[in-house]
Scaffold this motif. Structure first.
Motif, mmCIF file in Angstrom:
data_model
loop_
_atom_site.group_PDB
_atom_site.id
_atom_site.type_symbol
_atom_site.label_atom_id
_atom_site.label_comp_id
_atom_site.label_asym_id
_atom_site.label_seq_id
_atom_site.Cartn_x
_atom_site.Cartn_y
_atom_site.Cartn_z
ATOM 1 N N ASP A 207 0.785 -1.243 -0.004
ATOM 2 C CA ASP A 207 -0.128 0.077 -0.151
ATOM 3 C C ASP A 207 0.743 1.339 0.083
ATOM 4 O O ASP A 207 0.491 2.097 0.652
ATOM 5 N N GLU A 208 2.026 1.004 -0.756
ATOM 6 C CA GLU A 208 2.868 2.301 -0.798
ATOM 7 C C GLU A 208 2.466 3.343 -1.809
ATOM 8 O O GLU A 208 2.967 4.576 -1.829
ATOM 9 N N VAL A 209 1.640 3.049 -2.697
ATOM 10 C CA VAL A 209 1.331 3.898 -4.066
ATOM 11 C C VAL A 209 0.930 5.144 -3.675
ATOM 12 O O VAL A 209 -0.244 5.211 -2.850
ATOM 13 N N ILE A 210 1.148 6.230 -3.957
ATOM 14 C CA ILE A 210 0.514 7.557 -3.918
ATOM 15 C C ILE A 210 -0.783 7.622 -4.425
ATOM 16 O O ILE A 210 -0.807 7.289 -5.781
ATOM 17 N N PRO A 362 -8.227 9.048 10.623
ATOM 18 C CA PRO A 362 -7.838 7.948 9.697
ATOM 19 C C PRO A 362 -6.614 8.490 8.897
ATOM 20 O O PRO A 362 -6.609 9.339 8.137
ATOM 21 N N LEU A 363 -5.666 7.612 8.728
ATOM 22 C CA LEU A 363 -4.615 7.947 8.261
ATOM 23 C C LEU A 363 -4.146 6.874 7.090
ATOM 24 O O LEU A 363 -4.584 5.662 7.071
ATOM 25 N N THR A 364 -3.659 7.362 6.118
ATOM 26 C CA THR A 364 -3.403 6.709 4.706
ATOM 27 C C THR A 364 -1.916 6.306 4.809
ATOM 28 O O THR A 364 -1.509 5.448 4.019
ATOM 29 N N GLY A 365 -1.011 7.127 5.663
ATOM 30 C CA GLY A 365 0.228 6.863 5.347
ATOM 31 C C GLY A 365 1.326 7.489 6.351
ATOM 32 O O GLY A 365 0.456 8.459 6.752
ATOM 33 N N ASP A 401 16.245 18.261 -2.729
ATOM 34 C CA ASP A 401 15.649 17.048 -3.045
ATOM 35 C C ASP A 401 15.853 15.666 -2.427
ATOM 36 O O ASP A 401 15.554 14.694 -2.774
ATOM 37 N N ASP A 402 16.231 15.911 -1.128
ATOM 38 C CA ASP A 402 16.274 14.637 -0.254
ATOM 39 C C ASP A 402 14.826 14.193 0.270
ATOM 40 O O ASP A 402 14.558 14.120 1.645
ATOM 41 N N ILE A 403 14.008 13.977 -0.456
ATOM 42 C CA ILE A 403 12.660 13.335 -0.108
ATOM 43 C C ILE A 403 12.192 12.413 -1.359
ATOM 44 O O ILE A 403 12.466 12.742 -2.507
ATOM 45 N N GLY A 404 11.566 11.282 -1.146
ATOM 46 C CA GLY A 404 11.077 10.447 -2.169
ATOM 47 C C GLY A 404 10.164 9.658 -1.705
ATOM 48 O O GLY A 404 9.687 9.405 -0.599
ATOM 49 N N GLU A 405 9.197 8.979 -2.539
ATOM 50 C CA GLU A 405 8.191 8.063 -2.232
ATOM 51 C C GLU A 405 8.806 6.761 -1.771
ATOM 52 O O GLU A 405 9.875 6.371 -2.285
ATOM 53 N N PHE A 406 8.325 6.241 -0.944
ATOM 54 C CA PHE A 406 8.756 5.313 -0.215
ATOM 55 C C PHE A 406 8.726 3.857 -0.745
ATOM 56 O O PHE A 406 7.937 3.646 -1.604
ATOM 57 N N SER A 407 9.905 3.135 -0.715
ATOM 58 C CA SER A 407 10.114 1.817 -1.449
ATOM 59 C C SER A 407 10.537 0.805 -0.374
ATOM 60 O O SER A 407 11.521 0.935 0.100
#
Length: 420
Positions: A207-210, A362-365, A401-407
């Protein structure tokens, strides 16, 4: 064990030699060829370093400076390649010796780090801390007995994986030891790491996809003051703007003037509009103005910064519920993401905050911040096990730029690489 096998299951010996792209060392009758193009190669190396310095600096607009450096870089590289080609056509032996004294004509260095490089860098403290404790543990225990499992459980708790994760893992290992009839502690080292990955993998549903929309995507950010919430919003605004998205921010923490000023400064810095209201005005009214403006201006991503006064949960719950109602009044399926920012360096306190905020809204992430400055990255496993809230974004450091989508794969590889 699909995730663990993908990461570490088929480890093969890698060729550690760098490729020589244009020229090789030529040896005939044991003759060692003198480096004929060392000065040219050194110029290329120095320009490579200059490109890296420009691109990794935290300046607002490095584009023109980068273009100037890159123009000189490729001119020097083209001249060096021509020198090598000329020598090859005339049969002249040529070696390219760089300042590192390696025989290689290097490719241009990456202008930015890859995501995997960022994971490896930011998780270095966690990986080394956990690895050191694990190695000391196995050095102290040669046999598998009850004391072994008790000490292992304590080690995992100290690594901030959480009491529940540590207890579950210890019980699973007791069963595994009986099944394998393991007598030596070394027999269980790989199994321990496999179990850690299994805890995060669960049923294979990450469930990591934005939850991006074709139209307006609304992201609501919550979290206590000081965890890096507003900074994360600013960095994400920069990230998505670089991807060509139209971004807008909403400063809904109206009771703290510093919070509004900080978000406005980020908006100025990354050149995105920020919707604000009068000091101590109703946060929901500011959100309503932001929603209306975002739709009217055909914004792609709207990010809403909210208050983080966890010490007054009743007021905060009422405030967030009202904001949620206003958002849905304008756009019924929004917010599309409700994200809690947690500071990884606070260890188990991050887990406590996640528990408390999940009761409020409720939290989604999660947005995991400051992972680079801590040896406590194991808290991600604790949150996954106890709350089943996925991490959606991860902060790697201080640069813009030190942020990214989690993998999960990159995270687990960065956490365990070298320990398997």
């Amino acid at each position: 064990m699909a995730l663990f096998e993908r990461l570490f299951g088929k480890k093969t010996e890698e060729n550690l030699e760098e490729a020589v792209h244009v020229a090789d060392v030529v040896q005939e009758d044991d003759e060692v060829v003198e480096p004929l193009a060392t000065s040219e190669a050194t110029q290329v190396d120095e320009l490579s370093a200059e490109v890296e310095s420009v691109m990794t600096s935290d300046q607002e607009d490095p584009k023109q400076q980068t273009l100037n450096v890159m123009e000189r870089y490729y001119a020097e590289k083209a001249a060096l390649a021509a020198r090598v080609k000329e020598a090859q056509e005339t049969g002249e032996n040529v070696a390219i010796q760089t300042k590192e004294e390696r025989v290689v004509l290097a490719d241009p260095i990456p202008l930015t780090e890859t995501d995997q490089e960022k994971y490896e860098r930011s998780l270095e403290k966690t990986r080394k801390g956990f690895g050191t404790r694990l190695n000391e543990f196995f050095a102290n225990f040669r046999t598998v007995d009850e004391e072994f499992f008790e000490e292992l459980e304590e080690l995992l708790i100290l690594s901030d994986v959480g009491v529940q994760v540590a207890s579950t893992l210890a019980e699973d290992l007791r069963y595994e030891a009986k099944l394998q009839k393991a007598k030596k502690s070394a027999d269980l080292q790989r199994v321990i790491l496999e179990k850690l990955v299994t805890i995060y993998e669960k049923d294979g549903r990450f469930d990591e996809v934005i939850n991006m929309q074709s139209g307006l995507t609304v992201m609501l950010f919550v979290g206590v003051n000081g965890v890096g919430k507003t900074t994360s919003i600013g960095k994400l605004a920069y990230k998505y703007k670089q991807l060509g998205k139209k971004v807008m921010l909403v400063a809904a923490d109206t009771f703290r003037a510093g919070a509004v000023a900080q978000l406005v400064e980020w908006g100025r810095r990354v050149d995105v509009p920020v919707v604000t209201g009068p000091e101590k005005s109703d946060p929901a009214s500011v959100v309503f103005d932001g929603m209306e403006r975002a739709l009217a201006e055909e914004v792609d991503i709207l990010m809403i910064d909210t208050a983080g006064r966890l010490q007054n949960k009743d007021n905060l719950m009422a405030e967030l519920e009202k904001i949620g109602r206003i958002v849905k009044r304008v756009l019924p399926d929004a917010p599309h993401e409700t994200l809690l920012a947690v500071d990884a360096s606070t260890g188990q306190n991050a887990l406590v905050q996640a528990k408390e905020f999940s009761k409020i809204t409720p939290l989604t992430g999660l947005v995991l911040t400051k992972i680079d400055g801590t040896a406590r990255g194991g808290v991600v496993l604790a949150i996954r096990q106890e709350l089943d809230i996925p991490v959606k974004f991860i902060g790697f450091g201080e640069k813009i730029d030190d942020i990214g989508e989690f993998s999960s794969e990159d995270f687990m590889r960065g956490l365990l690489e070298g320990l398997v």
